[in-house]
Scaffold this motif. Structure first.
Motif, mmCIF file in Angstrom:
data_model
loop_
_atom_site.group_PDB
_atom_site.id
_atom_site.type_symbol
_atom_site.label_atom_id
_atom_site.label_comp_id
_atom_site.label_asym_id
_atom_site.label_seq_id
_atom_site.Cartn_x
_atom_site.Cartn_y
_atom_site.Cartn_z
ATOM 1 N N MET A 22 21.951 -1.646 61.637
ATOM 2 C CA MET A 22 23.069 -0.821 61.846
ATOM 3 C C MET A 22 22.689 0.569 61.535
ATOM 4 O O MET A 22 22.194 0.809 60.453
ATOM 5 N N LYS A 23 23.215 1.603 62.065
ATOM 6 C CA LYS A 23 22.539 2.963 61.940
ATOM 7 C C LYS A 23 24.059 3.705 62.015
ATOM 8 O O LYS A 23 24.843 3.355 62.832
ATOM 9 N N PRO A 24 24.131 4.744 61.478
ATOM 10 C CA PRO A 24 25.232 5.655 61.536
ATOM 11 C C PRO A 24 25.467 6.133 63.134
ATOM 12 O O PRO A 24 24.554 6.630 63.792
ATOM 13 N N THR A 25 26.612 6.119 63.583
ATOM 14 C CA THR A 25 26.913 6.534 65.083
ATOM 15 C C THR A 25 28.480 6.718 65.202
ATOM 16 O O THR A 25 29.101 6.252 64.528
ATOM 17 N N ILE A 26 28.703 7.485 66.290
ATOM 18 C CA ILE A 26 30.119 7.392 66.641
ATOM 19 C C ILE A 26 30.205 6.830 68.129
ATOM 20 O O ILE A 26 29.493 7.392 68.948
ATOM 21 N N LEU A 27 30.948 5.956 68.485
ATOM 22 C CA LEU A 27 31.032 5.075 69.843
ATOM 23 C C LEU A 27 32.253 5.912 70.224
ATOM 24 O O LEU A 27 33.339 6.065 69.667
ATOM 25 N N ARG A 28 32.188 6.203 71.512
ATOM 26 C CA ARG A 28 33.334 6.890 72.201
ATOM 27 C C ARG A 28 33.484 5.859 73.550
ATOM 28 O O ARG A 28 32.735 6.432 74.608
ATOM 29 N N PRO A 29 34.304 4.899 73.754
ATOM 30 C CA PRO A 29 34.436 3.866 74.759
ATOM 31 C C PRO A 29 35.230 4.665 75.891
ATOM 32 O O PRO A 29 35.833 5.368 75.702
ATOM 33 N N ASP A 30 34.680 4.494 77.076
ATOM 34 C CA ASP A 30 35.235 4.907 78.308
ATOM 35 C C ASP A 30 36.517 4.288 78.710
ATOM 36 O O ASP A 30 36.347 3.205 79.054
ATOM 37 N N PRO A 31 37.962 4.551 78.587
ATOM 38 C CA PRO A 31 39.098 3.936 78.928
ATOM 39 C C PRO A 31 38.836 3.207 80.277
ATOM 40 O O PRO A 31 39.416 2.193 80.822
ATOM 41 N N ALA A 32 38.128 4.112 81.359
ATOM 42 C CA ALA A 32 38.147 3.637 82.646
ATOM 43 C C ALA A 32 37.121 2.245 82.667
ATOM 44 O O ALA A 32 37.203 1.694 84.007
ATOM 45 N N ALA A 33 36.421 2.023 81.663
ATOM 46 C CA ALA A 33 35.577 0.947 81.599
ATOM 47 C C ALA A 33 36.653 -0.515 81.260
ATOM 48 O O ALA A 33 36.091 -1.475 81.292
ATOM 49 N N ALA A 34 37.537 -0.311 80.971
ATOM 50 C CA ALA A 34 38.552 -1.755 80.683
ATOM 51 C C ALA A 34 38.615 -2.341 82.060
ATOM 52 O O ALA A 34 38.397 -1.914 83.303
ATOM 53 N N ASP A 86 23.149 -4.037 67.558
ATOM 54 C CA ASP A 86 22.793 -3.177 66.430
ATOM 55 C C ASP A 86 23.946 -3.293 65.278
ATOM 56 O O ASP A 86 23.550 -3.047 64.149
ATOM 57 N N ASP A 87 24.744 -4.121 65.495
ATOM 58 C CA ASP A 87 25.972 -4.585 64.692
ATOM 59 C C ASP A 87 26.472 -5.905 64.939
ATOM 60 O O ASP A 87 27.653 -6.062 65.634
ATOM 61 N N PRO A 88 25.553 -7.034 64.759
ATOM 62 C CA PRO A 88 26.061 -8.236 65.072
ATOM 63 C C PRO A 88 27.145 -9.037 64.404
ATOM 64 O O PRO A 88 27.707 -10.042 64.624
ATOM 65 N N ALA A 89 27.611 -8.303 63.186
ATOM 66 C CA ALA A 89 28.691 -9.047 62.166
ATOM 67 C C ALA A 89 29.984 -8.708 62.786
ATOM 68 O O ALA A 89 30.825 -9.315 62.241
ATOM 69 N N LEU A 90 30.279 -7.795 63.709
ATOM 70 C CA LEU A 90 31.426 -7.506 64.319
ATOM 71 C C LEU A 90 31.613 -7.097 65.677
ATOM 72 O O LEU A 90 30.790 -6.302 65.935
ATOM 73 N N SER A 91 32.361 -7.313 66.446
ATOM 74 C CA SER A 91 32.854 -6.703 67.865
ATOM 75 C C SER A 91 34.458 -6.390 67.658
ATOM 76 O O SER A 91 35.222 -7.005 66.950
ATOM 77 N N ILE A 92 34.733 -5.245 68.365
ATOM 78 C CA ILE A 92 35.966 -4.917 68.455
ATOM 79 C C ILE A 92 36.646 -4.470 70.006
ATOM 80 O O ILE A 92 35.675 -3.861 70.408
ATOM 81 N N ALA A 93 37.351 -5.206 70.493
ATOM 82 C CA ALA A 93 37.749 -4.831 71.574
ATOM 83 C C ALA A 93 39.419 -4.423 71.551
ATOM 84 O O ALA A 93 40.093 -4.734 70.989
ATOM 85 N N LEU A 94 39.603 -3.745 72.612
ATOM 86 C CA LEU A 94 41.188 -3.415 72.955
ATOM 87 C C LEU A 94 41.662 -4.329 74.168
ATOM 88 O O LEU A 94 41.255 -4.056 75.095
ATOM 89 N N ALA A 95 42.696 -5.064 73.637
ATOM 90 C CA ALA A 95 43.261 -5.969 74.692
ATOM 91 C C ALA A 95 44.516 -5.561 75.102
ATOM 92 O O ALA A 95 45.389 -5.218 74.195
ATOM 93 N N CYS A 110 41.133 -6.587 69.038
ATOM 94 C CA CYS A 110 40.444 -8.102 68.797
ATOM 95 C C CYS A 110 39.276 -7.752 67.985
ATOM 96 O O CYS A 110 38.350 -6.990 68.444
ATOM 97 N N LEU A 111 39.400 -8.283 66.764
ATOM 98 C CA LEU A 111 38.243 -7.989 65.956
ATOM 99 C C LEU A 111 37.778 -9.433 65.493
ATOM 100 O O LEU A 111 38.235 -10.361 64.916
ATOM 101 N N CYS A 112 36.253 -9.516 65.895
ATOM 102 C CA CYS A 112 35.664 -10.856 65.812
ATOM 103 C C CYS A 112 34.602 -10.590 65.106
ATOM 104 O O CYS A 112 33.764 -9.744 65.180
ATOM 105 N N THR A 113 34.286 -11.785 64.102
ATOM 106 C CA THR A 113 33.300 -12.029 63.332
ATOM 107 C C THR A 113 32.634 -13.292 63.572
ATOM 108 O O THR A 113 33.256 -14.378 62.865
ATOM 109 N N PRO A 114 31.366 -13.462 63.776
ATOM 110 C CA PRO A 114 30.325 -12.289 64.300
ATOM 111 C C PRO A 114 31.021 -11.886 65.753
ATOM 112 O O PRO A 114 32.071 -12.445 66.063
#
Length: 122
Positions: free
Chosen positions: A1-13, A30-39, A106-110
């Protein structure tokens, strides 16, 4: 994992067969321990009964009102600020019982993968 800022595009829902919309916020090798989605779930809608294999999930309710069903437990009301903990393999569905959109992280591990998802019916 490396330092970063993610900016998801709401149009990609995108709509899912599960009867909700998903916006992937973080799901990367790059970060296999966690995924995050907005449902988001529309008023009057209930997601399909399903379970995740090998992946623990948490729902962090942002806004709206719902009724979540986990395994053999009776349905339980949820609202803003509630955290629903769903161990791997536990059946789950959530209904929007309010008049406005139900939204939750939705926070998923892994990380969530389509292969871990099993649909169990309506």
């Amino acid at each position: 994992m490396k330092p970063t800022i993610l900016r998801p595009d709401p149009a990609a829902a995108f709509p899912t067969a599960e009867r909700c919309r998903i916006l992937e916020l973080c799901n990367s090798a790059d970060d296999p321990a966690l995924s995050i989605a907005l449902a988001t779930v529309a008023p009057g809608e209930t997601t399909q009964l399903h379970r995740l294999h090998g992946v623990d999930e948490r729902y962090l309710i942002l806004h709206g009102q719902g009724l979540v069903t986990l395994g053999a437990e009776p349905p339980a009301p949820v609202g803003p600020g509630d955290l629903v903990v769903i161990p791997a393999g536990v059946t789950q569905k959530i209904a929007n019982t309010g008049d406005s959109e139900l939204a939750f992280y939705c926070l998923c591990t892994p990380c969530f993968t389509p292969e871990c998802y099993e649909t169990l019916g309506d």
